[in-house]
Design a protein around this motif. Structure first.
Motif, mmCIF file in Angstrom:
data_model
loop_
_atom_site.group_PDB
_atom_site.id
_atom_site.type_symbol
_atom_site.label_atom_id
_atom_site.label_comp_id
_atom_site.label_asym_id
_atom_site.label_seq_id
_atom_site.Cartn_x
_atom_site.Cartn_y
_atom_site.Cartn_z
ATOM 1 N N ALA A 1 0.851 -1.190 0.000
ATOM 2 C CA ALA A 1 0.000 0.000 0.000
ATOM 3 C C ALA A 1 0.884 1.236 0.000
ATOM 4 O O ALA A 1 2.029 1.202 0.463
ATOM 5 C CB ALA A 1 -0.895 -0.006 1.230
ATOM 6 N N SER A 2 0.348 2.331 -0.493
ATOM 7 C CA SER A 2 1.107 3.580 -0.471
ATOM 8 C C SER A 2 1.205 4.078 0.970
ATOM 9 O O SER A 2 0.422 3.682 1.838
ATOM 10 C CB SER A 2 0.418 4.636 -1.335
ATOM 11 N N ALA A 3 2.154 4.954 1.225
ATOM 12 C CA ALA A 3 2.306 5.537 2.565
ATOM 13 C C ALA A 3 1.027 6.271 2.957
ATOM 14 O O ALA A 3 0.611 6.223 4.119
ATOM 15 C CB ALA A 3 3.504 6.485 2.596
ATOM 16 N N ARG A 4 0.376 6.927 2.007
ATOM 17 C CA ARG A 4 -0.879 7.633 2.279
ATOM 18 C C ARG A 4 -1.965 6.646 2.716
ATOM 19 O O ARG A 4 -2.676 6.880 3.686
ATOM 20 C CB ARG A 4 -1.338 8.400 1.040
ATOM 21 N N LEU B 1 -3.844 6.639 6.323
ATOM 22 C CA LEU B 1 -5.293 6.796 6.418
ATOM 23 C C LEU B 1 -5.970 5.552 7.001
ATOM 24 O O LEU B 1 -6.939 5.666 7.759
ATOM 25 C CB LEU B 1 -5.878 7.138 5.047
ATOM 26 N N ALA B 2 -5.450 4.380 6.679
ATOM 27 C CA ALA B 2 -6.027 3.150 7.230
ATOM 28 C C ALA B 2 -5.831 3.091 8.742
ATOM 29 O O ALA B 2 -6.751 2.706 9.480
ATOM 30 C CB ALA B 2 -5.404 1.929 6.558
ATOM 31 N N ARG C 1 -8.054 1.481 -5.954
ATOM 32 C CA ARG C 1 -9.161 1.768 -5.043
ATOM 33 C C ARG C 1 -9.576 0.540 -4.239
ATOM 34 O O ARG C 1 -9.687 0.596 -3.026
ATOM 35 C CB ARG C 1 -10.354 2.311 -5.812
ATOM 36 N N ALA C 2 -9.779 -0.575 -4.914
ATOM 37 C CA ALA C 2 -10.207 -1.797 -4.216
ATOM 38 C C ALA C 2 -9.137 -2.273 -3.243
ATOM 39 O O ALA C 2 -9.442 -2.674 -2.120
ATOM 40 C CB ALA C 2 -10.543 -2.890 -5.220
ATOM 41 N N GLY C 3 -7.881 -2.208 -3.647
ATOM 42 C CA GLY C 3 -6.790 -2.620 -2.768
ATOM 43 C C GLY C 3 -6.686 -1.749 -1.531
ATOM 44 O O GLY C 3 -6.441 -2.243 -0.433
ATOM 45 N N ALA C 4 -6.881 -0.431 -1.697
ATOM 46 C CA ALA C 4 -6.813 0.487 -0.556
ATOM 47 C C ALA C 4 -7.940 0.216 0.432
ATOM 48 O O ALA C 4 -7.723 0.221 1.646
ATOM 49 C CB ALA C 4 -6.856 1.939 -1.035
ATOM 50 N N LEU D 1 -12.558 8.020 4.532
ATOM 51 C CA LEU D 1 -11.205 8.547 4.652
ATOM 52 C C LEU D 1 -10.376 8.368 3.392
ATOM 53 O O LEU D 1 -9.541 9.194 3.072
ATOM 54 C CB LEU D 1 -10.472 7.917 5.830
ATOM 55 N N LEU D 2 -10.608 7.275 2.689
ATOM 56 C CA LEU D 2 -9.832 7.014 1.488
ATOM 57 C C LEU D 2 -10.448 7.679 0.257
ATOM 58 O O LEU D 2 -9.921 7.560 -0.841
ATOM 59 C CB LEU D 2 -9.640 5.512 1.287
ATOM 60 N N GLY D 3 -11.570 8.373 0.452
ATOM 61 C CA GLY D 3 -12.184 9.133 -0.640
ATOM 62 C C GLY D 3 -12.775 8.294 -1.742
ATOM 63 O O GLY D 3 -12.752 8.686 -2.899
ATOM 64 N N HIS D 4 -13.334 7.156 -1.399
ATOM 65 C CA HIS D 4 -13.917 6.288 -2.423
ATOM 66 C C HIS D 4 -15.386 6.109 -2.174
ATOM 67 O O HIS D 4 -15.859 5.964 -1.128
ATOM 68 C CB HIS D 4 -13.232 4.921 -2.432
#
Length: 147
Positions: free
Chosen positions: A35-38, A42-43, A101-104, A144-147
């Motif tokens: 996952a990205s640092a962002r 957020l997670a 998106r799905a992975g986040a 939080l992840l904007g999805h």
């Protein structure tokens, strides 16, 4: 002339042994699935907010690590009476892709579940603490992840 075929065979075997791991590594999602640092940040924020709304808190500042886990496991968490307080770790599987998106969302879902273990909860029959994570991710992950 008897040594040349053996030398060629040894060289061929050496080249083949180097090529197989390289091909396997090229197909492995380990380096590409993190996952990205962002998303990580957020997670963790989502997980802490989720459990705080329920009056529960976990160890501060957990560290996220990527590791090979048991088959079909997306994550696990470590904290306990025999571990130093600084050892607050959530491990997530390198076998899964946490990108897009799905992975986040799946990453957040996994982190919320694992933070649940860190607040002291076992697996439950329903909801986010179900062994498979439940039927749907917490709404806070999507917000939080904007999805």
């Amino acid at each position: 002339m008897g040594r040349r075929p053996a030398s060629r065979l040894a060289l061929l075997l050496l080249v083949a042994s180097l090529a197989v791991p390289a091909a396997a590594a090229a197909q492995s999602p380990a380096g590409h699935g993190h996952a990205s640092a962002r998303t990580e940040r957020l997670a963790l924020r989502a997980a802490d907010a989720y459990w705080l709304q329920r009056g529960l808190t976990a160890c501060p500042a957990p560290r996220i690590e990527y590791a090979r886990l048991a088959l079909r496991a997306s994550g696990d968490a470590f904290i306990g009476p025999n571990l130093p307080a600084a050892y607050c770790v959530i491990r997530v599987s390198t076998a899964l892709s946490w990108r897009g998106r799905a992975g986040a969302i799946d990453f957040c879902w996994t982190v919320v579940h694992e933070r649940g273990h860190q607040v002291g909860l076992p697996h439950a029959g329903t909801g986010i603490m179900r062994a498979d994570g439940g039927e749907r991710p917490p709404a806070i992950c999507a917000r939080l992840l904007g999805h």
